[in-house]
Write an enzyme that holds these catalytic residues in place. Structure first.
Site, PDB file in Angstrom:
ATOM      1  N   ASP A 156     -22.283  50.964  -9.040  1.00 25.51           N
ATOM      2  CA  ASP A 156     -23.457  50.411  -9.716  1.00 25.51           C
ATOM      3  C   ASP A 156     -23.304  50.674 -11.201  1.00 25.51           C
ATOM      4  OD1 ASP A 156     -24.850  49.507  -7.422  1.00 25.51           O
ATOM      5  OD2 ASP A 156     -25.587  51.523  -7.040  1.00 25.51           O
ATOM      6  N   ASP A 196     -26.177  43.217  -6.154  1.00 23.82           N
ATOM      7  CA  ASP A 196     -27.594  43.505  -5.912  1.00 23.82           C
ATOM      8  C   ASP A 196     -28.485  42.451  -6.555  1.00 23.82           C
ATOM      9  OD1 ASP A 196     -26.770  45.875  -4.654  1.00 23.82           O
ATOM     10  OD2 ASP A 196     -27.021  47.064  -6.475  1.00 23.82           O
TER      11      ASP A 196
END
Length: 158
Positions: A110, A125
């Site tokens: 991430d 995402d």
């Protein structure tokens, strides 16, 4: 073709950017990006919100099952139209992008941090969120279409 193009583009862009982040930033390193955003290298072996840490491969298997279900329903002709093709393309591409990380690395990279307290995401995402929004819009439009013209909605009555 919109479905396959969207899914492939999302998965490829997600993997490309994650590779750049892994190659150029140490885990935990953060660089201010834009307004209240930062590029922060984070590795998540769980799911959204860092829940269920250590179960990355389980979530990878669930992503593959999800992709198989989408492909099955597309083949049956139950997922059709440009809006639903785009929605399922974003969802499938996002699921594939994160599944690749989970299988390959045992965790998801991430990097998009929304400050303060807004969480940290990656392109997969974001694509999944876009896919959900498009799916909901498609459902609402379909509902109103059927409400306006019930006979054209499915011919179940005739």
């Amino acid at each position: 073709m919109l479905f396959y193009f969207t899914a492939a583009l999302v998965a490829a862009a997600d993997q490309f950017v994650k590779a750049l982040i892994r190659a150029t930033m140490a885990v935990g390193e953060s660089v201010p990006f834009w307004g209240s955003m930062a590029l922060t290298h984070y590795e998540n072996s769980g799911m959204a919100g860092s829940r269920f840490q250590g179960y990355a491969r389980v979530f990878a298997v669930l992503a593959v099952v999800f992709i198989a279900i989408v492909l099955y329903y597309r083949r049956k002709g139950e997922i059709h139209g440009p809006l639903m093709d785009a929605s399922m393309g974003f969802l499938t591409g996002g699921a594939a992008g994160n599944a690749i990380d989970r299988f390959w690395f045992g965790k998801v990279t991430d990097f998009l941090e929304f400050r303060p307290g807004g969480g940290i995401l990656n392109l997969a995402d974001i694509a999944i969120n876009i896919g959900v929004v498009l799916f909901l819009i498609g459902g609402v439009l379909d509902y109103y279409r059927k409400k306006q013209n019930p006979l054209a909605a499915g011919d179940e009555q005739g």
